[in-house]
Design an enzyme around this catalytic site. Structure first.
Site, PDB file in Angstrom:
ATOM      1  CE1 TYR A 143      -3.394   2.563   0.417  1.00 20.45           C
ATOM      2  CE2 TYR A 143      -4.202   1.666   2.249  1.00 20.45           C
ATOM      3  CZ  TYR A 143      -4.245   2.608   1.345  1.00 20.45           C
ATOM      4  OH  TYR A 143      -5.597   3.391   1.349  1.00 20.45           O
ATOM      5  CE  LYS A 168      -6.469   0.399  -1.024  1.00 22.00           C
ATOM      6  NZ  LYS A 168      -7.062   0.110   0.169  1.00 22.00           N
TER       7      LYS A 168
END
Length: 319
Positions: A143, A168
């Site tokens: 992330y 992400k």
């Protein structure tokens, strides 16, 4: 846990990625049954995956024991219908421990959130995520956000790392994302690396991310208005920009503007939305606070406006 690779399962079902809230009782303890009901509603409504105990699920507020309990409940409730991805964060040692607990609970993958507080250089970030990916036998999505922002060459190195299957993006720099996509494409030809739009209300930037080939995204809206989120997903996927823009104008832009009026609203406003749909998932844990009644009333009106638009477009009603 399915034997199919996580990347295959995340793209096998056409639907939003569901980030459920973690339910708490009035005394502050985890309400497993309410959480199960929340997960079941999401899966039945068409979620492509369940991301448990991530940012929307208040990972920061959970003890390791609670984390394992909630992830296991998500795994049991989905019963293999869709993959379950669990959050993992803090410093390397604690992140590895949460990864181990997620694997014990039966999760299919990890969403590796930024290290706690510290500002690491690229070599340190690479070492952190490499250690996390190697700690278990389940696959990892990294992330990018806050204090974990990657140079394109670092993402190429991450994509080479066994067990890391995707990135992400919660940072929102499209120039950087385009360079990352290009660097992985040219540096690792044929590598099937996943990219996700992970901004707080990802639908608002869906058209822009689609332009650089990023079609997977997290949907906080799906937690409290799955009918609206699914209608948007289908319109975006099919290229129905008329409905996409109408939903952006009528629902998503007002929602994002409301979200910007309170700290922690990326979580607490979502949780309030879930309660508005008739499921008592409790309040957020400290240090987050609840939105005032006036903001919840505005949220009610925004949801109603979105559903009225769907009715006018014949795009569906309440899920």
């Amino acid at each position: 846990m399915s034997s199919d690779p996580l990347a295959v399962r995340l793209t096998a079902v056409a639907g939003p990625l569901f980030f459920p809230v973690t339910a708490f009782r009035a005394d502050g303890s985890v309400d497993v049954e309410a959480f199960r009901a929340h997960v079941r509603r999401g899966v039945d409504a068409g979620a492509a995956a369940v991301f448990a105990c991530c940012g929307t699920g208040e990972f920061h507020a959970l003890t390791p024991e609670e984390f394992r309990l909630v992830v296991a409940a998500a795994v049991e409730e989905t019963a293999g219908q869709v993959p379950v991805v669990a959050g993992a964060g803090y410093g390397t040692a604690l992140a590895v421990r949460f990864a181990e607990l997620a694997e014990e609970a039966g999760a299919d993958g990890l969403l590796a959130m930024p290290p706690y507080l510290v500002q690491a250089d690229q070599a340190g970030l690479l070492a952190h995520y490499t250690a996390l990916a190697g700690a278990t036998g389940i696959e990892t999505i990294v992330y990018q956000r806050d204090n974990a922002v990657f140079a394109p060459e670092t993402v190429v190195a991450l994509a080479r790392t066994p067990g890391i299957i995707g990135l992400k993006d919660g940072y929102g720099d499209l120039d950087l994302m385009q360079r990352i996509v290009s660097a992985v494409r040219t540096g690792l030809p044929g590598r099937d690396f996943l990219y996700f739009n992970g901004l707080p209300t990802a639908e608002l930037t869906g058209l822009a991310y689609r332009g650089i080939g990023v079609t997977l995204y997290s949907s906080a809206v799906f937690a409290f208005a799955p009918d609206i989120a699914l209608a948007f997903y289908r319109a975006l996927d099919s290229g129905d920009d008329g409905l996409v823009n109408a939903l952006l104008d009528t629902f998503y832009r007002p929602l994002v503007e409301l979200r910007g009026r309170g700290r922690g609203y990326a979580v607490s406003l979502v949780k309030a939305g879930v309660r508005l749909q008739g499921l008592d998932v409790g309040e957020v844990r400290s240090p987050l606070t609840e939105p005032p009644a006036a903001h919840i009333e505005e949220l009610t009106e925004i949801i109603a406006s979105g559903r009225a638009l769907l009715e006018r477009h014949g795009a569906g009603g309440r899920a």
